[in-house]
Design an enzyme around this catalytic site. Sequence first.
Site, mmCIF file in Angstrom:
data_model
loop_
_atom_site.group_PDB
_atom_site.id
_atom_site.type_symbol
_atom_site.label_atom_id
_atom_site.label_comp_id
_atom_site.label_asym_id
_atom_site.label_seq_id
_atom_site.Cartn_x
_atom_site.Cartn_y
_atom_site.Cartn_z
ATOM 1 N N ASP A 108 35.260 36.783 35.784
ATOM 2 C CA ASP A 108 34.035 37.412 35.997
ATOM 3 C C ASP A 108 34.013 38.346 34.895
ATOM 4 O O ASP A 108 34.887 39.392 34.646
ATOM 5 C CB ASP A 108 33.913 37.993 37.267
ATOM 6 C CG ASP A 108 33.897 36.890 38.496
ATOM 7 O OD1 ASP A 108 33.100 35.819 38.250
ATOM 8 O OD2 ASP A 108 34.981 36.882 39.220
ATOM 9 N N ASP A 156 38.635 31.966 38.117
ATOM 10 C CA ASP A 156 37.519 32.159 37.420
ATOM 11 C C ASP A 156 37.468 33.570 36.682
ATOM 12 O O ASP A 156 38.249 34.388 36.936
ATOM 13 C CB ASP A 156 36.075 31.929 38.029
ATOM 14 C CG ASP A 156 36.286 32.879 39.351
ATOM 15 O OD1 ASP A 156 36.718 33.854 39.432
ATOM 16 O OD2 ASP A 156 35.880 32.265 40.173
ATOM 17 N N ASP A 206 34.964 45.757 46.542
ATOM 18 C CA ASP A 206 35.527 45.509 47.874
ATOM 19 C C ASP A 206 37.189 46.472 47.678
ATOM 20 O O ASP A 206 37.201 47.563 48.322
ATOM 21 C CB ASP A 206 35.834 44.357 48.490
ATOM 22 C CG ASP A 206 36.069 43.115 47.550
ATOM 23 O OD1 ASP A 206 36.588 43.541 46.505
ATOM 24 O OD2 ASP A 206 36.040 42.129 47.912
HETATM 25 P P1 ATP Z 1 39.014 34.663 43.587
HETATM 26 O O1 ATP Z 1 38.058 34.460 42.401
HETATM 27 O O2 ATP Z 1 40.422 34.692 43.105
HETATM 28 O O3 ATP Z 1 38.635 34.057 44.733
HETATM 29 P P2 ATP Z 1 37.765 37.334 43.241
HETATM 30 O O4 ATP Z 1 38.166 38.581 43.811
HETATM 31 O O5 ATP Z 1 37.416 37.482 41.822
HETATM 32 O O6 ATP Z 1 38.903 36.294 44.061
HETATM 33 P P3 ATP Z 1 35.073 36.739 43.452
HETATM 34 O O7 ATP Z 1 34.245 36.121 44.412
HETATM 35 O O8 ATP Z 1 35.183 35.959 42.300
HETATM 36 O O9 ATP Z 1 36.310 36.965 44.210
HETATM 37 O O10 ATP Z 1 34.257 37.968 43.155
HETATM 38 C C1 ATP Z 1 34.625 38.762 41.834
HETATM 39 C C2 ATP Z 1 34.554 40.239 42.168
HETATM 40 O O11 ATP Z 1 33.556 40.716 42.543
HETATM 41 C C3 ATP Z 1 35.817 40.707 42.958
HETATM 42 O O12 ATP Z 1 36.903 40.838 42.492
HETATM 43 C C4 ATP Z 1 35.209 42.130 43.690
HETATM 44 O O13 ATP Z 1 35.555 43.207 42.730
HETATM 45 C C5 ATP Z 1 33.787 41.673 43.421
HETATM 46 N N1 ATP Z 1 32.988 41.164 44.869
HETATM 47 C C6 ATP Z 1 33.189 40.072 45.686
HETATM 48 N N2 ATP Z 1 32.638 39.786 46.697
HETATM 49 C C7 ATP Z 1 32.461 41.228 47.157
HETATM 50 C C8 ATP Z 1 31.978 41.856 48.341
HETATM 51 N N3 ATP Z 1 31.708 41.009 49.368
HETATM 52 N N4 ATP Z 1 32.104 43.381 48.449
HETATM 53 C C9 ATP Z 1 32.311 43.853 47.283
HETATM 54 N N5 ATP Z 1 32.695 43.450 46.209
HETATM 55 C C10 ATP Z 1 32.934 42.002 45.960
HETATM 56 MG MG MG Z 2 36.889 35.424 40.895
#
Ligand code: ATP
Ligand code: MG
Length: 448
Positions: free
Chosen positions: A85, A83, A159
């Site tokens: 963001d 996805d 994170d």
């Molecule tokens: P994926 O979508 O591939 O599972 P992702 O890192 O993009 O991994 P998402 O849940 O889509 O995960 O979150 C997007 C972004 O938001 C992360 O990359 C991070 O920067 C931030 N993020 C998400 N969850 C947290 C959290 N619990 N604490 C701090 N930052 C977060």
């Molecule tokens: Mg993501």
Amino acid sequence: MSAFFSTVKQWFTRSPHETRNTNTKTTMTESKHIITRDQHSVSRKDISDNALKVLYRLNKAGYDAFLVGGGVRDILLGLHPKDFDITTNATPEQIRSLFRNSRIIGRRFKLVHIMFGRDIIEVATFRAHCDSNIEQAKEGMILRDNVYGTIEEDAERRDFTVNALYYSVKDFSVHDYCGGLTDLRKRQLRMIGDPETRYREDPVRMLRAVRLATKLNLSIEPKTLEPITKLAPLMEQVPAARLFEEYRKMFLSGKGEDTFKALQELGLLQKLFPATDTLLAEHQDFETFIHAALENTDKRIASDNTVNPAFLIAVFLWQPLLERAHQLETKGMNFNDAFFKSMGYMLSEQSRYISIPKRYSLVIRDIWALQVRLPQRFGKKVWSVLSHPRFRAAYDFLMLRAESDPSLREVADWWTKFQDADKATQQAMLPKNKRRKGKRRRKPKGND
Ligand code: ATP
Ligand code: MG
């Protein structure tokens, strides 16, 4: 002791020299780097048209807008992001007014979902530093003023460093505020700020560390890894509904087996599936069963087959279910009653940790109930089992059980043959109508 290969040990030992000499600071001003297009591999070709549309429109309206998180990280790793963001300095209301196909979601921290048919692009306004005032504030203007911040603050509250990389379509540069690019090169996952504090703020970050390291084949930087086992009990504070979402992400993205091992070794499995974790140590065959199911699920995902989140939960709770049923049996209940009574008990016990939506708990019950019916191959029962909507899942479950229990081989093979056989063969496979056993013989006449 776990028979699984030690994933965590691998994290500790993978390229040890890579974690030394880490001069990258996480303080914003010292480590901000703008990497120009010729020095990175993020190309617009790798970004969805819809995400690009959103970025361009926000820029055109005079706002800053960046692709962030997994979208940038995965492209830099040569992977396809699942996805995209986006983060911006426009407020949710300003974003909303730019996109008719959008809606504001969330209460405490508002996000905007921009809908392009089934594709949803999530746009967040730069978020301010987490501070205790914000945590305590309930609602109103003050909270809102404090919630939105600068891009630097936004980076600091993400994170891991590799998740705080921002890509701009204004000049196609990548902005790195926390040393994420260096960590990506080292293939390591490093927490921004003090890991213990950040895990205490949000214990789900422990699960994200395991999931992302496993999914992306990154090592977890020692200081980021070190507090996890000690802090695993914090998982109890996380709402069970949020943990279900994390469960899905951990086990249904193709690396379930590695994730399971790591969770087990770090003491996190005990906080997610306590009954499973406890019995794993005692039952080698249960471990074999789980291992086979996880491997099978990962293979299905790799070949684009569907997977139901209920299936693995049914697997994880199978031995606990049997144990509970045996306990009731020793108290005098017959096995069938004990088994069915234990189903409800196990599901409600598990839901204290990870809530299982009803549509999935119904599937789990069906899979379990069919384990009792599959071995009974008599007359009409066979046809009703075969036409059951959950037959296929229950059969797969039986096949996996048979891998650790040879006594189930015969019945598993029978069903393998029966379900694909033609009608005549199926009829021939069914047991003939024998005389019912135990039928009382007529007393010979005239003997009295
Ligand atoms: P994926 O979508 O591939 O599972 P992702 O890192 O993009 O991994 P998402 O849940 O889509 O995960 O979150 C997007 C972004 O938001 C992360 O990359 C991070 O920067 C931030 N993020 C998400 N969850 C947290 C959290 N619990 N604490 C701090 N930052 C977060
Ligand atoms: Mg993501």
